[in-house]
Design a protein around this motif. Structure first.
Motif, mmCIF file in Angstrom:
data_model
loop_
_atom_site.group_PDB
_atom_site.id
_atom_site.type_symbol
_atom_site.label_atom_id
_atom_site.label_comp_id
_atom_site.label_asym_id
_atom_site.label_seq_id
_atom_site.Cartn_x
_atom_site.Cartn_y
_atom_site.Cartn_z
ATOM 1 N N LEU A 4 -60.538 5.197 30.368
ATOM 2 C CA LEU A 4 -60.941 5.663 30.797
ATOM 3 C C LEU A 4 -62.089 5.284 31.921
ATOM 4 O O LEU A 4 -62.315 3.936 31.719
ATOM 5 C CB LEU A 4 -62.650 6.591 30.918
ATOM 6 C CG LEU A 4 -62.960 7.939 31.593
ATOM 7 C CD1 LEU A 4 -62.965 9.099 30.722
ATOM 8 C CD2 LEU A 4 -64.489 7.762 32.228
ATOM 9 N N THR A 5 -61.994 5.395 34.012
ATOM 10 C CA THR A 5 -62.204 4.261 34.482
ATOM 11 C C THR A 5 -62.854 4.966 35.377
ATOM 12 O O THR A 5 -62.897 5.966 35.730
ATOM 13 C CB THR A 5 -61.326 3.026 35.217
ATOM 14 O OG1 THR A 5 -62.106 2.069 35.923
ATOM 15 C CG2 THR A 5 -60.878 3.425 35.348
ATOM 16 N N THR A 6 -63.783 4.620 36.878
ATOM 17 C CA THR A 6 -63.730 4.814 37.842
ATOM 18 C C THR A 6 -63.216 4.476 39.342
ATOM 19 O O THR A 6 -62.617 3.335 38.535
ATOM 20 C CB THR A 6 -65.500 4.072 37.863
ATOM 21 O OG1 THR A 6 -66.020 3.352 37.680
ATOM 22 C CG2 THR A 6 -66.259 5.850 36.683
ATOM 23 N N ILE A 47 -54.633 7.114 31.803
ATOM 24 C CA ILE A 47 -55.888 6.519 32.720
ATOM 25 C C ILE A 47 -56.571 7.999 32.786
ATOM 26 O O ILE A 47 -56.115 8.634 33.951
ATOM 27 C CB ILE A 47 -55.570 5.670 33.735
ATOM 28 C CG1 ILE A 47 -54.564 4.142 32.831
ATOM 29 C CG2 ILE A 47 -56.859 5.247 34.528
ATOM 30 C CD1 ILE A 47 -54.093 3.763 34.120
ATOM 31 N N LEU A 48 -57.624 7.811 32.358
ATOM 32 C CA LEU A 48 -58.585 9.657 33.042
ATOM 33 C C LEU A 48 -59.295 8.067 34.310
ATOM 34 O O LEU A 48 -59.769 7.438 34.438
ATOM 35 C CB LEU A 48 -59.291 9.567 32.459
ATOM 36 C CG LEU A 48 -58.613 10.691 31.590
ATOM 37 C CD1 LEU A 48 -59.823 11.612 30.426
ATOM 38 C CD2 LEU A 48 -58.233 12.536 32.612
ATOM 39 N N PHE A 49 -58.940 9.017 35.437
ATOM 40 C CA PHE A 49 -60.506 8.502 36.746
ATOM 41 C C PHE A 49 -61.133 9.334 36.948
ATOM 42 O O PHE A 49 -61.258 11.176 36.805
ATOM 43 C CB PHE A 49 -59.142 8.196 37.814
ATOM 44 C CG PHE A 49 -57.708 6.895 38.146
ATOM 45 C CD1 PHE A 49 -58.559 6.092 38.060
ATOM 46 C CD2 PHE A 49 -56.999 7.535 37.611
ATOM 47 C CE1 PHE A 49 -57.514 5.121 38.105
ATOM 48 C CE2 PHE A 49 -55.894 6.529 37.568
ATOM 49 C CZ PHE A 49 -57.130 4.695 37.847
ATOM 50 N N ILE A 50 -62.360 8.593 36.737
ATOM 51 C CA ILE A 50 -63.608 9.341 37.413
ATOM 52 C C ILE A 50 -64.147 9.302 39.285
ATOM 53 O O ILE A 50 -64.449 8.507 38.954
ATOM 54 C CB ILE A 50 -64.882 9.916 36.772
ATOM 55 C CG1 ILE A 50 -64.429 9.967 35.214
ATOM 56 C CG2 ILE A 50 -66.008 10.297 36.686
ATOM 57 C CD1 ILE A 50 -64.162 10.544 34.791
ATOM 58 N N LEU A 61 -55.578 12.843 35.911
ATOM 59 C CA LEU A 61 -55.383 12.140 34.476
ATOM 60 C C LEU A 61 -53.750 11.642 35.611
ATOM 61 O O LEU A 61 -53.295 12.530 35.664
ATOM 62 C CB LEU A 61 -55.183 13.303 34.043
ATOM 63 C CG LEU A 61 -53.755 13.187 32.632
ATOM 64 C CD1 LEU A 61 -54.088 11.883 31.115
ATOM 65 C CD2 LEU A 61 -53.731 14.344 31.344
ATOM 66 N N GLU A 62 -53.990 10.121 35.355
ATOM 67 C CA GLU A 62 -52.453 9.794 35.503
ATOM 68 C C GLU A 62 -52.102 8.841 33.986
ATOM 69 O O GLU A 62 -52.607 8.476 33.444
ATOM 70 C CB GLU A 62 -52.687 8.252 36.129
ATOM 71 C CG GLU A 62 -53.218 9.388 37.672
ATOM 72 C CD GLU A 62 -53.178 7.914 38.836
ATOM 73 O OE1 GLU A 62 -52.223 6.879 38.247
ATOM 74 O OE2 GLU A 62 -53.865 8.616 39.563
ATOM 75 N N VAL A 63 -50.984 9.649 34.333
ATOM 76 C CA VAL A 63 -50.035 8.785 32.685
ATOM 77 C C VAL A 63 -48.476 7.783 33.128
ATOM 78 O O VAL A 63 -47.885 8.480 34.005
ATOM 79 C CB VAL A 63 -49.255 9.947 31.756
ATOM 80 C CG1 VAL A 63 -48.144 9.945 30.406
ATOM 81 C CG2 VAL A 63 -50.573 10.576 31.372
ATOM 82 N N GLU A 64 -48.311 7.090 33.225
ATOM 83 C CA GLU A 64 -47.869 5.799 33.602
ATOM 84 C C GLU A 64 -47.271 6.276 34.788
ATOM 85 O O GLU A 64 -46.544 6.161 35.546
ATOM 86 C CB GLU A 64 -46.218 6.445 33.081
ATOM 87 C CG GLU A 64 -46.349 6.007 31.697
ATOM 88 C CD GLU A 64 -44.334 6.277 30.955
ATOM 89 O OE1 GLU A 64 -43.898 6.983 31.081
ATOM 90 O OE2 GLU A 64 -45.013 5.847 29.751
ATOM 91 N N GLY A 65 -48.163 6.044 35.838
ATOM 92 C CA GLY A 65 -48.564 5.913 37.119
ATOM 93 C C GLY A 65 -48.550 7.342 37.732
ATOM 94 O O GLY A 65 -48.883 7.552 39.153
ATOM 95 N N ASP A 66 -47.879 8.334 37.536
ATOM 96 C CA ASP A 66 -47.657 9.740 37.528
ATOM 97 C C ASP A 66 -49.368 10.287 37.985
ATOM 98 O O ASP A 66 -49.408 10.363 36.326
ATOM 99 C CB ASP A 66 -46.671 10.969 37.331
ATOM 100 C CG ASP A 66 -45.135 9.908 37.305
ATOM 101 O OD1 ASP A 66 -45.242 9.129 38.453
ATOM 102 O OD2 ASP A 66 -44.456 9.570 36.094
#
Length: 130
Positions: A4-6, A47-50, A61-66
């Motif tokens: 999880l990142t911002t 990866i979860l982006f806030i 929500l991005e999984v393997e760049g998608d």
């Protein structure tokens, strides 16, 4: 395990929200700083982006760049949590459940106050509205 990142320069309120959400989910929280997306994806495929979008919060929500999907939170309140802490996200929205179910602990519940709730650090309870 999900990261999880911002955004690169989050406001203090977004930073606290992200840290508490990562705590509730048992995710790794990374401060991005100057790190690019390519530097994050080898560490974990999900990866979860806030991010703050105008007056709302976007959880992507991005999984393997998608890009798999996005949840727009129009606002949230923070209360003092009573009782034991529960891990994960609790939602009454089927689309939120369907998006996150494979990647983070999420539970579908009915008749809750707020579309999304989770328990943060230091006895904080977040109630988010979509």
């Amino acid at each position: 395990m999900t990261i999880l990142t911002t955004s690169r320069r989050p406001t203090p309120e977004i930073r606290a929200f992200a840290r508490d959400l990562a705590f509730a989910l048992g995710c790794d929280h990374m401060n991005r700083g100057k790190a690019g997306l390519r530097e994050l994806s080898p560490k974990d495929p999900a990866i979860l982006f806030i991010e703050k979008k105008q007056e709302k919060i976007a959880i992507r929500l991005e999984v393997e760049g998608d890009l798999k999907g996005e949840i727009i939170v129009s606002g949230w309140s923070v209360e003092v949590r009573e009782g034991e802490m529960q891990r994960g996200i609790f939602t009454s929205d089927q689309s939120v459940y369907d998006l996150l179910n494979r990647y983070v602990p999420v539970t579908m519940v009915e008749n809750q106050v707020g579309t999304i709730t989770f328990d943060g650090r230091q006895r904080r309870l977040y109630r988010c509205e979509k």
